[in-house]
Write a protein that holds these residues in place. Structure first.
Motif, PDB file in Angstrom:
ATOM      1  N   ALA A   1       0.738  -1.297   0.392  1.00 36.17           N
ATOM      2  CA  ALA A   1      -0.041  -0.159  -0.075  1.00 36.17           C
ATOM      3  C   ALA A   1       0.811   1.453   0.143  1.00 36.17           C
ATOM      4  CB  ALA A   1      -0.553  -0.555   1.603  1.00 36.17           C
ATOM      5  N   MET A   2       0.908   1.185  -1.104  1.00 39.01           N
ATOM      6  CA  MET A   2       1.848   3.076  -1.087  1.00 39.01           C
ATOM      7  C   MET A   2       0.963   4.512  -0.201  1.00 39.01           C
ATOM      8  SD  MET A   2       2.847   3.338  -5.211  1.00 39.01           S
ATOM      9  CE  MET A   2       3.563   5.018  -4.460  1.00 39.01           C
ATOM     10  N   GLU A   3       1.932   5.224   0.217  1.00 38.22           N
ATOM     11  CA  GLU A   3       0.451   6.450   0.788  1.00 38.22           C
ATOM     12  C   GLU A   3       0.358   7.210  -0.446  1.00 38.22           C
ATOM     13  OE1 GLU A   3      -0.210   7.002   3.736  1.00 38.22           O
ATOM     14  OE2 GLU A   3       0.579   5.201   4.709  1.00 38.22           O
ATOM     15  N   PRO A   4      -0.946   7.985  -0.177  1.00 41.24           N
ATOM     16  CA  PRO A   4      -1.191   8.979  -1.367  1.00 41.24           C
ATOM     17  C   PRO A   4       0.135  10.099  -1.125  1.00 41.24           C
ATOM     18  CG  PRO A   4      -2.551   8.965   0.053  1.00 41.24           C
ATOM     19  CD  PRO A   4      -1.849   7.694   1.023  1.00 41.24           C
ATOM     20  N   LEU A   5       0.193  10.478  -2.615  1.00 42.10           N
ATOM     21  CA  LEU A   5       0.930  11.414  -2.620  1.00 42.10           C
ATOM     22  C   LEU A   5       0.549  13.025  -2.854  1.00 42.10           C
ATOM     23  CD1 LEU A   5       2.544   9.654  -6.530  1.00 42.10           C
ATOM     24  CD2 LEU A   5       3.901  10.180  -4.366  1.00 42.10           C
ATOM     25  N   LEU A   6      -0.519  12.956  -2.038  1.00 38.13           N
ATOM     26  CA  LEU A   6      -0.646  14.751  -2.289  1.00 38.13           C
ATOM     27  C   LEU A   6      -1.387  15.115  -1.074  1.00 38.13           C
ATOM     28  CD1 LEU A   6      -1.622  15.390  -5.749  1.00 38.13           C
ATOM     29  CD2 LEU A   6       0.676  15.846  -4.716  1.00 38.13           C
ATOM     30  N   THR A   7      -1.704  13.904  -0.083  1.00 38.38           N
ATOM     31  CA  THR A   7      -1.631  14.224   1.234  1.00 38.38           C
ATOM     32  C   THR A   7      -1.513  15.693   1.875  1.00 38.38           C
ATOM     33  OG1 THR A   7      -2.371  11.934   1.507  1.00 38.38           O
ATOM     34  CG2 THR A   7      -2.442  13.217   3.677  1.00 38.38           C
TER      35      THR A   7
ATOM     36  N   GLY B   1      -4.840  12.019  -2.475  1.00 46.71           N
ATOM     37  CA  GLY B   1      -5.296  13.323  -1.211  1.00 46.71           C
ATOM     38  C   GLY B   1      -5.120  14.184  -0.993  1.00 46.71           C
ATOM     39  N   ALA B   2      -5.541  15.369  -2.551  1.00 45.97           N
ATOM     40  CA  ALA B   2      -5.228  16.621  -2.457  1.00 45.97           C
ATOM     41  C   ALA B   2      -7.160  17.196  -2.036  1.00 45.97           C
ATOM     42  CB  ALA B   2      -4.360  17.273  -3.337  1.00 45.97           C
ATOM     43  N   ASP B   3      -7.052  18.528  -1.743  1.00 50.25           N
ATOM     44  CA  ASP B   3      -8.557  19.247  -1.862  1.00 50.25           C
ATOM     45  C   ASP B   3      -8.200  20.131  -2.749  1.00 50.25           C
ATOM     46  OD1 ASP B   3      -9.306  18.390   0.597  1.00 50.25           O
ATOM     47  OD2 ASP B   3      -8.589  19.185   2.097  1.00 50.25           O
ATOM     48  N   VAL B   4      -9.472  20.369  -3.390  1.00 52.28           N
ATOM     49  CA  VAL B   4      -9.119  20.610  -5.068  1.00 52.28           C
ATOM     50  C   VAL B   4      -9.970  21.802  -5.162  1.00 52.28           C
ATOM     51  CG1 VAL B   4      -9.539  20.715  -7.750  1.00 52.28           C
ATOM     52  CG2 VAL B   4      -8.501  18.739  -5.689  1.00 52.28           C
ATOM     53  N   VAL B   5      -9.372  22.932  -5.502  1.00 48.57           N
ATOM     54  CA  VAL B   5     -10.692  24.256  -5.782  1.00 48.57           C
ATOM     55  C   VAL B   5     -10.706  24.252  -7.323  1.00 48.57           C
ATOM     56  CG1 VAL B   5     -10.874  26.604  -6.418  1.00 48.57           C
ATOM     57  CG2 VAL B   5     -10.306  25.831  -3.455  1.00 48.57           C
TER      58      VAL B   5
ATOM     59  N   ALA C   1      -8.984  15.814 -15.728  1.00 49.17           N
ATOM     60  CA  ALA C   1      -8.470  14.563 -15.014  1.00 49.17           C
ATOM     61  C   ALA C   1      -7.241  14.901 -14.194  1.00 49.17           C
ATOM     62  CB  ALA C   1      -8.077  14.141 -16.830  1.00 49.17           C
ATOM     63  N   ILE C   2      -6.958  16.358 -14.334  1.00 52.02           N
ATOM     64  CA  ILE C   2      -5.842  16.698 -13.271  1.00 52.02           C
ATOM     65  C   ILE C   2      -6.238  16.531 -11.359  1.00 52.02           C
ATOM     66  CG2 ILE C   2      -3.932  18.241 -12.268  1.00 52.02           C
ATOM     67  CD1 ILE C   2      -3.451  19.003 -15.432  1.00 52.02           C
ATOM     68  N   ALA C   3      -7.627  17.564 -11.878  1.00 45.75           N
ATOM     69  CA  ALA C   3      -8.184  17.885 -10.319  1.00 45.75           C
ATOM     70  C   ALA C   3      -8.828  15.813  -9.845  1.00 45.75           C
ATOM     71  CB  ALA C   3      -9.757  18.317 -10.562  1.00 45.75           C
ATOM     72  N   ARG C   4      -9.143  15.011 -10.968  1.00 42.95           N
ATOM     73  CA  ARG C   4      -9.604  13.969 -10.615  1.00 42.95           C
ATOM     74  C   ARG C   4      -7.803  13.009 -10.024  1.00 42.95           C
ATOM     75  NH1 ARG C   4     -14.109  11.326 -14.094  1.00 42.95           N
ATOM     76  NH2 ARG C   4     -14.228  10.190 -12.438  1.00 42.95           N
TER      77      ARG C   4
ATOM     78  N   ARG D   1     -12.345  17.284  -0.310  1.00 42.41           N
ATOM     79  CA  ARG D   1     -12.616  18.358  -0.252  1.00 42.41           C
ATOM     80  C   ARG D   1     -12.226  19.122  -1.419  1.00 42.41           C
ATOM     81  NH1 ARG D   1     -10.683  21.256   4.857  1.00 42.41           N
ATOM     82  NH2 ARG D   1      -8.485  20.899   4.244  1.00 42.41           N
ATOM     83  N   ALA D   2     -13.559  19.870  -2.107  1.00 36.98           N
ATOM     84  CA  ALA D   2     -13.295  20.349  -3.622  1.00 36.98           C
ATOM     85  C   ALA D   2     -14.783  21.059  -3.308  1.00 36.98           C
ATOM     86  CB  ALA D   2     -13.594  19.031  -4.446  1.00 36.98           C
ATOM     87  N   THR D   3     -14.342  21.819  -3.755  1.00 33.93           N
ATOM     88  CA  THR D   3     -15.151  23.587  -4.662  1.00 33.93           C
ATOM     89  C   THR D   3     -15.121  24.071  -5.602  1.00 33.93           C
ATOM     90  OG1 THR D   3     -15.948  25.322  -3.448  1.00 33.93           O
ATOM     91  CG2 THR D   3     -13.965  25.326  -3.790  1.00 33.93           C
ATOM     92  N   PHE D   4     -16.376  24.622  -6.208  1.00 29.06           N
ATOM     93  CA  PHE D   4     -16.091  25.551  -7.529  1.00 29.06           C
ATOM     94  C   PHE D   4     -16.189  26.665  -7.371  1.00 29.06           C
ATOM     95  CE2 PHE D   4     -18.548  27.776 -11.006  1.00 29.06           C
ATOM     96  CZ  PHE D   4     -17.991  27.436 -12.255  1.00 29.06           C
ATOM     97  N   VAL D   5     -15.190  27.274  -8.320  1.00 30.63           N
ATOM     98  CA  VAL D   5     -15.056  29.294  -8.520  1.00 30.63           C
ATOM     99  C   VAL D   5     -15.023  29.565  -9.798  1.00 30.63           C
ATOM    100  CG1 VAL D   5     -13.961  30.672  -7.396  1.00 30.63           C
ATOM    101  CG2 VAL D   5     -13.863  29.168  -5.894  1.00 30.63           C
ATOM    102  N   GLU D   6     -16.714  30.396 -10.092  1.00 28.95           N
ATOM    103  CA  GLU D   6     -16.356  30.825 -11.480  1.00 28.95           C
ATOM    104  C   GLU D   6     -15.424  31.406 -11.372  1.00 28.95           C
ATOM    105  OE1 GLU D   6     -18.979  33.641 -13.756  1.00 28.95           O
ATOM    106  OE2 GLU D   6     -20.009  32.388 -11.829  1.00 28.95           O
ATOM    107  N   CYS D   7     -14.176  31.446 -12.693  1.00 27.96           N
ATOM    108  CA  CYS D   7     -12.932  32.017 -13.137  1.00 27.96           C
ATOM    109  C   CYS D   7     -12.755  32.114 -14.180  1.00 27.96           C
ATOM    110  CB  CYS D   7     -11.581  31.232 -12.208  1.00 27.96           C
ATOM    111  SG  CYS D   7     -10.252  31.895 -12.464  1.00 27.96           S
ATOM    112  N   ASP D   8     -12.166  32.944 -14.740  1.00 27.57           N
ATOM    113  CA  ASP D   8     -12.410  34.305 -15.966  1.00 27.57           C
ATOM    114  C   ASP D   8     -10.853  34.394 -16.098  1.00 27.57           C
ATOM    115  OD1 ASP D   8     -11.711  34.918 -18.294  1.00 27.57           O
ATOM    116  OD2 ASP D   8     -13.584  36.125 -18.642  1.00 27.57           O
ATOM    117  N   VAL D   9      -9.797  33.567 -16.489  1.00 25.41           N
ATOM    118  CA  VAL D   9      -8.339  33.760 -16.287  1.00 25.41           C
ATOM    119  C   VAL D   9      -7.905  34.892 -16.791  1.00 25.41           C
ATOM    120  CG1 VAL D   9      -7.783  31.196 -15.478  1.00 25.41           C
ATOM    121  CG2 VAL D   9      -8.019  31.662 -18.094  1.00 25.41           C
ATOM    122  N   THR D  10      -8.375  35.994 -17.196  1.00 23.46           N
ATOM    123  CA  THR D  10      -7.892  36.486 -17.964  1.00 23.46           C
ATOM    124  C   THR D  10      -8.490  37.272 -17.161  1.00 23.46           C
ATOM    125  OG1 THR D  10     -10.265  37.584 -18.937  1.00 23.46           O
ATOM    126  CG2 THR D  10      -9.122  36.093 -20.161  1.00 23.46           C
ATOM    127  N   SER D  11      -9.001  37.722 -16.049  1.00 28.57           N
ATOM    128  CA  SER D  11      -9.415  38.694 -14.803  1.00 28.57           C
ATOM    129  C   SER D  11      -8.521  38.604 -13.984  1.00 28.57           C
ATOM    130  CB  SER D  11     -10.369  38.370 -14.281  1.00 28.57           C
ATOM    131  OG  SER D  11     -11.368  38.665 -12.799  1.00 28.57           O
TER     132      SER D  11
END
Length: 276
Positions: free
Chosen positions: A19-25, A50-54, A41-44, A80-90
């Motif tokens: 059993a490997m420990e999660p890499l991004l705990t 083990g990472a939390d994701v925005v 795919a990166i988010a999943r 834990r995960a959340t969505f934030v509306e984001c226009d990267v030009t802003s």
């Protein structure tokens, strides 16, 4: 030593479990353009490790269909995960996305993934199209990295990953504007790495090749058309890449496995760019 060995030590009954420990705990990632494609795919993969994701994107709905990314992460993992509306030009939108990570403890990994592709012929590109591609592909990376770095220098450092392209490694008369933006991302990555390395922040770039996303199936229509065979002939792996291939590279660069990797371009193209 006398007596019989207990059954659990008999060779026929030994079960070895690796059993490997999660890499991004304990990591918190902000990923732009994470509703769809490579970013999804990166988010999943990050959440599975083990990472939390925005999830920072213009819309919640994936272009390829399915449930919103942040809902999938919470359903599939303990993240834990959340969505934030984001226009990267802003710039303010990017700052808000990084601020949203404070809910989970503050950003430790920033993935500047959002980008667009257009293949207009050089003599036909107008100022509006040029500015749009530069704003999304270059400005979004610059200020996304800046917003994350401002938080990271106050903490214990972190990892910034910029999504470039094999198109940023060499020129192409067919894709002048796109190559220019991705070449800019490559050099920005090197320069950021030099500036932020002393602050404990690693900055690296991923250069995907032909990856099967809506960009290559719909927007540019390579995969699934007669053009695909010609592209595959130029790839030693003889297949198009999958978003998970890019996600695996991102996990490595985000993790402690890459603790001494800074200012690098990780090419994920099945061998295409260096074997032609």
């Amino acid at each position: 030593m006398t007596g019989e060995l207990p059954d659990v030590l008999l060779l026929t009954d030994i079960v070895v479990v690796c059993a490997m420990e999660p890499l991004l705990t304990d990591h918190v990632a902000v990923i732009t353009g994470a509703a769809s494609g490579n970013g999804r795919a990166i988010a999943r993969r990050f959440a599975a490790e083990g990472a939390d994701v925005v999830v920072a994107d213009l819309q919640k709905e994936p272009r390829e269909g399915g449930e919103p990314t942040h809902e999938v992460l919470e359903a599939e993992t303990d993240a834990r995960a959340t969505f934030v509306e984001c226009d990267v030009t802003s710039v303010s939108d990017l700052e808000n996305a990084v601020e949203a990570a404070e809910e989970f403890g503050g950003v430790t990994v920033m993935v500047n993934n959002a980008g667009i592709f257009h293949g207009e012929e050089f003599l036909e590109v107008d100022e509006e199209a040029f500015d749009r591609m530069m704003d999304i592909n270059v400005k979004g990376v610059y200020f996304g990295a800046q917003a994350a770095a401002k938080r990271m220098v106050e903490g214990d450092g972190g990892s910034i990953i910029n999504l470039a392209s094999v198109a940023g490694l060499e020129g192409s008369g067919e894709f002048v504007t796109y190559c220019g933006t991705k070449g800019a991302v490559r050099l920005l990555t090197y320069s950021m790495a030099g500036r932020l390395g002393p602050d404990g922040i690693r900055v690296n770039a991923i250069h995907p090749g032909l990856i099967e996303t809506t960009m290559t199936t719909d927007d540019y229509a390579i995969i699934g058309t007669d053009a695909e065979a010609g592209f595959l002939e130029s790839i030693p792996a003889r297949r198009a890449g999958q978003p998970d291939d890019v996600a695996d590279a991102a996990v490595y660069l985000a993790s402690d496995l890459a603790d001494y990797v800074n200012g690098e371009s990780l090419v994920v193209d099945g061998g295409m760019s260096n074997t032609q």
